[in-house]
Design a protein around this motif. Structure first.
Motif, PDB file in Angstrom:
ATOM      1  N   SER A 116       0.845  -1.185   0.000  1.00  0.00           N
ATOM      2  CA  SER A 116       0.000   0.000   0.000  1.00  0.00           C
ATOM      3  C   SER A 116       0.882   1.235   0.000  1.00  0.00           C
ATOM      4  CB  SER A 116      -0.948  -0.028   1.197  1.00  0.00           C
ATOM      5  OG  SER A 116      -1.877   1.031   1.138  1.00  0.00           O
ATOM      6  N   SER A 117       0.402   2.324   0.546  1.00  0.00           N
ATOM      7  CA  SER A 117       1.157   3.568   0.507  1.00  0.00           C
ATOM      8  C   SER A 117       0.721   4.493   1.626  1.00  0.00           C
ATOM      9  CB  SER A 117       0.943   4.274  -0.838  1.00  0.00           C
ATOM     10  OG  SER A 117       1.479   5.580  -0.829  1.00  0.00           O
ATOM     11  N   ALA A 118       1.659   5.297   2.112  1.00  0.00           N
ATOM     12  CA  ALA A 118       1.306   6.325   3.073  1.00  0.00           C
ATOM     13  C   ALA A 118       0.501   7.440   2.430  1.00  0.00           C
ATOM     14  CB  ALA A 118       2.567   6.890   3.722  1.00  0.00           C
ATOM     15  N   ALA A 119       0.339   7.394   1.104  1.00  0.00           N
ATOM     16  CA  ALA A 119      -0.515   8.364   0.418  1.00  0.00           C
ATOM     17  C   ALA A 119      -1.969   8.234   0.839  1.00  0.00           C
ATOM     18  CB  ALA A 119      -0.395   8.198  -1.096  1.00  0.00           C
ATOM     19  N   VAL A 120      -2.329   7.127   1.495  1.00  0.00           N
ATOM     20  CA  VAL A 120      -3.712   6.976   1.977  1.00  0.00           C
ATOM     21  C   VAL A 120      -4.038   8.019   3.051  1.00  0.00           C
ATOM     22  CG1 VAL A 120      -3.723   4.506   1.463  1.00  0.00           C
ATOM     23  CG2 VAL A 120      -3.153   5.273   3.782  1.00  0.00           C
ATOM     24  N   PHE A 121      -2.999   8.596   3.675  1.00  0.00           N
ATOM     25  CA  PHE A 121      -3.228   9.559   4.751  1.00  0.00           C
ATOM     26  C   PHE A 121      -3.411  10.983   4.243  1.00  0.00           C
ATOM     27  CE2 PHE A 121      -0.688   6.195   6.889  1.00  0.00           C
ATOM     28  CZ  PHE A 121      -1.628   5.810   7.828  1.00  0.00           C
ATOM     29  N   GLY A 122      -3.032  11.246   2.999  1.00  0.00           N
ATOM     30  CA  GLY A 122      -3.103  12.611   2.497  1.00  0.00           C
ATOM     31  C   GLY A 122      -2.082  13.496   3.184  1.00  0.00           C
ATOM     32  N   PRO A 124      -1.921  14.690   6.720  1.00  0.00           N
ATOM     33  CA  PRO A 124      -2.457  14.723   8.080  1.00  0.00           C
ATOM     34  C   PRO A 124      -1.828  15.833   8.907  1.00  0.00           C
ATOM     35  CG  PRO A 124      -0.888  12.933   7.832  1.00  0.00           C
ATOM     36  CD  PRO A 124      -1.122  13.488   6.463  1.00  0.00           C
ATOM     37  N   ASP A 125      -2.637  16.403   9.780  1.00  0.00           N
ATOM     38  CA  ASP A 125      -2.193  17.505  10.626  1.00  0.00           C
ATOM     39  C   ASP A 125      -1.684  16.953  11.961  1.00  0.00           C
ATOM     40  OD1 ASP A 125      -1.670  20.043  11.525  1.00  0.00           O
ATOM     41  OD2 ASP A 125      -3.730  20.435  12.181  1.00  0.00           O
ATOM     42  N   VAL A 126      -0.735  16.039  11.883  1.00  0.00           N
ATOM     43  CA  VAL A 126      -0.123  15.455  13.082  1.00  0.00           C
ATOM     44  C   VAL A 126       1.374  15.327  12.826  1.00  0.00           C
ATOM     45  CG1 VAL A 126      -2.171  14.180  13.817  1.00  0.00           C
ATOM     46  CG2 VAL A 126      -0.568  13.110  12.233  1.00  0.00           C
ATOM     47  N   ASP A 127       2.161  15.347  13.882  1.00  0.00           N
ATOM     48  CA  ASP A 127       3.607  15.224  13.739  1.00  0.00           C
ATOM     49  C   ASP A 127       4.024  13.800  13.400  1.00  0.00           C
ATOM     50  OD1 ASP A 127       4.168  17.883  14.161  1.00  0.00           O
ATOM     51  OD2 ASP A 127       4.481  17.649  16.320  1.00  0.00           O
ATOM     52  N   LEU A 128       3.253  12.826  13.890  1.00  0.00           N
ATOM     53  CA  LEU A 128       3.621  11.429  13.704  1.00  0.00           C
ATOM     54  C   LEU A 128       2.384  10.625  13.310  1.00  0.00           C
ATOM     55  CD1 LEU A 128       6.303   9.909  13.971  1.00  0.00           C
ATOM     56  CD2 LEU A 128       5.609   9.230  16.270  1.00  0.00           C
ATOM     57  N   VAL A 129       2.422  10.048  12.131  1.00  0.00           N
ATOM     58  CA  VAL A 129       1.293   9.282  11.608  1.00  0.00           C
ATOM     59  C   VAL A 129       1.297   7.889  12.207  1.00  0.00           C
ATOM     60  CG1 VAL A 129       0.293   8.280   9.519  1.00  0.00           C
ATOM     61  CG2 VAL A 129       1.288  10.572   9.444  1.00  0.00           C
ATOM     62  N   THR A 130       0.149   7.454  12.715  1.00  0.00           N
ATOM     63  CA  THR A 130      -0.015   6.078  13.188  1.00  0.00           C
ATOM     64  C   THR A 130      -1.024   5.363  12.298  1.00  0.00           C
ATOM     65  OG1 THR A 130      -1.858   6.532  14.691  1.00  0.00           O
ATOM     66  CG2 THR A 130       0.379   6.897  15.540  1.00  0.00           C
ATOM     67  N   GLU A 131      -1.187   4.076  12.536  1.00  0.00           N
ATOM     68  CA  GLU A 131      -2.121   3.309  11.716  1.00  0.00           C
ATOM     69  C   GLU A 131      -3.546   3.822  11.858  1.00  0.00           C
ATOM     70  OE1 GLU A 131       1.492   0.870  11.895  1.00  0.00           O
ATOM     71  OE2 GLU A 131       0.385   2.045  13.389  1.00  0.00           O
ATOM     72  N   SER A 132      -3.879   4.455  12.970  1.00  0.00           N
ATOM     73  CA  SER A 132      -5.243   4.928  13.195  1.00  0.00           C
ATOM     74  C   SER A 132      -5.459   6.373  12.748  1.00  0.00           C
ATOM     75  CB  SER A 132      -5.594   4.813  14.681  1.00  0.00           C
ATOM     76  OG  SER A 132      -4.711   5.588  15.471  1.00  0.00           O
ATOM     77  N   THR A 133      -4.411   7.024  12.232  1.00  0.00           N
ATOM     78  CA  THR A 133      -4.578   8.384  11.711  1.00  0.00           C
ATOM     79  C   THR A 133      -5.620   8.364  10.596  1.00  0.00           C
ATOM     80  OG1 THR A 133      -2.291   8.986  12.241  1.00  0.00           O
ATOM     81  CG2 THR A 133      -3.402  10.291  10.546  1.00  0.00           C
ATOM     82  N   LYS A 135      -7.740   8.518   7.289  1.00  0.00           N
ATOM     83  CA  LYS A 135      -7.315   8.344   5.893  1.00  0.00           C
ATOM     84  C   LYS A 135      -8.023   9.398   5.032  1.00  0.00           C
ATOM     85  CE  LYS A 135      -5.612   4.662   7.747  1.00  0.00           C
ATOM     86  NZ  LYS A 135      -6.209   4.827   9.084  1.00  0.00           N
ATOM     87  N   GLN A 136      -7.242  10.279   4.452  1.00  0.00           N
ATOM     88  CA  GLN A 136      -7.792  11.349   3.619  1.00  0.00           C
ATOM     89  C   GLN A 136      -6.914  11.548   2.379  1.00  0.00           C
ATOM     90  OE1 GLN A 136      -7.771  14.435   6.678  1.00  0.00           O
ATOM     91  NE2 GLN A 136      -9.975  14.161   7.020  1.00  0.00           N
ATOM     92  N   PRO A 137      -6.867  10.545   1.510  1.00  0.00           N
ATOM     93  CA  PRO A 137      -5.999  10.639   0.340  1.00  0.00           C
ATOM     94  C   PRO A 137      -6.349  11.834  -0.539  1.00  0.00           C
ATOM     95  CG  PRO A 137      -7.555   8.815   0.115  1.00  0.00           C
ATOM     96  CD  PRO A 137      -7.658   9.295   1.518  1.00  0.00           C
ATOM     97  N   LEU A 138      -5.326  12.428  -1.154  1.00  0.00           N
ATOM     98  CA  LEU A 138      -5.516  13.638  -1.943  1.00  0.00           C
ATOM     99  C   LEU A 138      -5.326  13.418  -3.440  1.00  0.00           C
ATOM    100  CD1 LEU A 138      -3.667  16.245   0.302  1.00  0.00           C
ATOM    101  CD2 LEU A 138      -6.119  15.773   0.163  1.00  0.00           C
ATOM    102  N   LYS A 145      -5.036   3.104  -3.542  1.00  0.00           N
ATOM    103  CA  LYS A 145      -4.381   2.250  -2.552  1.00  0.00           C
ATOM    104  C   LYS A 145      -5.305   1.979  -1.371  1.00  0.00           C
ATOM    105  CE  LYS A 145      -0.346   1.267  -4.269  1.00  0.00           C
ATOM    106  NZ  LYS A 145       0.078  -0.123  -4.507  1.00  0.00           N
ATOM    107  N   LEU A 146      -6.052   2.994  -0.956  1.00  0.00           N
ATOM    108  CA  LEU A 146      -6.994   2.799   0.135  1.00  0.00           C
ATOM    109  C   LEU A 146      -8.101   1.831  -0.283  1.00  0.00           C
ATOM    110  CD1 LEU A 146      -7.810   3.517   2.991  1.00  0.00           C
ATOM    111  CD2 LEU A 146      -9.003   5.528   2.096  1.00  0.00           C
ATOM    112  N   ILE A 147      -8.574   1.958  -1.509  1.00  0.00           N
ATOM    113  CA  ILE A 147      -9.579   1.018  -2.017  1.00  0.00           C
ATOM    114  C   ILE A 147      -9.011  -0.397  -2.029  1.00  0.00           C
ATOM    115  CG2 ILE A 147     -10.921   0.352  -4.056  1.00  0.00           C
ATOM    116  CD1 ILE A 147     -11.133   3.370  -4.696  1.00  0.00           C
ATOM    117  N   GLY A 148      -7.733  -0.527  -2.388  1.00  0.00           N
ATOM    118  CA  GLY A 148      -7.092  -1.841  -2.354  1.00  0.00           C
ATOM    119  C   GLY A 148      -7.143  -2.453  -0.968  1.00  0.00           C
ATOM    120  N   GLU A 149      -6.893  -1.642   0.047  1.00  0.00           N
ATOM    121  CA  GLU A 149      -6.993  -2.145   1.422  1.00  0.00           C
ATOM    122  C   GLU A 149      -8.417  -2.569   1.743  1.00  0.00           C
ATOM    123  OE1 GLU A 149      -5.318   0.380   4.377  1.00  0.00           O
ATOM    124  OE2 GLU A 149      -3.488   0.807   3.240  1.00  0.00           O
TER     125      GLU A 149
END
Length: 325
Positions: A116-122, A124-133, A135-138, A145-149
């Motif tokens: 997959s890809s961290a691009a699924v997060f778009g 994010p307005d956080v310093d450190l992305v976690t799995e629960s951040t 998902k707002q792909p841009l 990739k998010l659809i693939g998941e």
């Protein structure tokens, strides 16, 4: 047990195939060579020249090679271009994944590791992305990739498919000097090509709210990424508990300016980067936490910044020498 590596002739997929071989895990590569190179394929790994949109070829390959699991790396990976070519992106990344899952179901293959890809997060307005951040792909790429998941999740509910998805940002370096990053859009190849051509590399924006004013990102070595894919495959084989997704992150990140300084030091080519305006949509910092992957997938950053740059540069020089011979 045999693992099919889709996209195994590409930069990341070829490293995954090598990591499987080094772990004494049988593999077969499926690739249409649209962006991969035949020279990247290890001599001792069977190769099937096919597009994963071709279900007949996939079923034949799975049957012929006794495939028991899939590491799905193939895809159209250019986020920026995906905005201009959304239908192509969805066809290559969504329709093709549906076709692959159909072939797997038909052949009784019930385990998959999805690249997959961290691009699924778009952004994010956080310093450190976690799995629960959230998902707002841009981009269509991130969305695909998010659809693939989601496809893996839903197929698991329907058929018991065992799966996990690995998300990561900027993959760099080389674990084998015969394999290098061929992307025309990634930072390392762009900087190297500029230097080889006698041009000055460029930094887009130096006024971000970061310690040196340039973007901060995860830069992770391709050999570490490949090792995590193999660890995930092993975990699935052993029927051990596994998370639906893992972030393969550095936890602290590197700035573009730090990368440029390391490139100058490693290559021995002194340069002062040209400063260009910010690119639209570039956030100041995106760095992922890799704790879950460290817990389950033996994930860690095994290479220093200098080692990442040096391995990539040496592979690039070897490729240039080979093309000149």
């Amino acid at each position: 047990m045999t693992w099919m590596v889709t996209g195994g002739a590409g930069y990341i997929g070829a490293h995954v195939a090598r990591a499987l071989a080094n772990a004494d895990m049988a593999a077969v590569i499926v690739d249409d060579l649209s962006s991969g190179l035949i020279s990247f394929i290890p001599d001792d790994v069977p190769f099937v020249h096919a597009n994963i949109l071709d279900k007949v070829s996939l079923v034949q390959a799975m049957t012929t090679h006794g495939v028991t699991g899939v590491i799905h790396v193939a895809g159209f990976k250019y986020a920026g271009v995906s905005v201009e070519r959304p239908l192509h992106t969805y066809n290559q990344n969504v329709t093709a994944t549906v076709t692959l899952l159909e072939a797997m179901q038909e052949c009784g293959v019930d385990q998959v590791v999805f690249s997959s890809s961290a691009a699924v997060f778009g952004t994010p307005d956080v310093d450190l992305v976690t799995e629960s951040t959230p998902k707002q792909p841009l981009s269509p790429y991130g969305e695909s990739k998010l659809i693939g998941e989601w496809l893996l999740r839903d197929q698991a509910v329907a058929t018991g498919l065992r799966h996990t998805s690995l998300r990561y940002f900027n993959v760099v370096g080389s674990g084998d000097p015969a394999v290098y990053d061929t992307s025309p859009h990634n930072l390392f190849p762009l900087v190297f090509e500029a230097l080889v051509a006698g041009k000055t590399p460029r930094i887009n924006g130096t006024d971000y709210p970061t310690p040196d004013g340039t973007n901060v990102r995860d830069y992770v070595h391709v050999a570490d990424i490949a090792a995590a894919h193999v660890a995930a495959a092993r975990r699935l084989e052993a029927h051990e508990e596994i998370e639906p997704a893992y972030n393969l992150g550095s936890g602290d990140g590197l700035s573009v300016a730090q990368i440029m300084a390391a490139v100058a030091a490693v290559t021995g080519i002194p340069f002062t980067p040209e400063i260009a305006p910010r690119r639209a949509g570039d956030p100041p910092r995106i760095v992922a936490n890799g704790d879950l992957a460290s817990r389950d997938l033996e994930w860690k950053m095994r290479f220093s910044t200098e080692e990442m740059v040096r391995s990539a540069w040496e592979a690039r020089l070897r490729a240039e020498k080979g093309s000149a011979e």
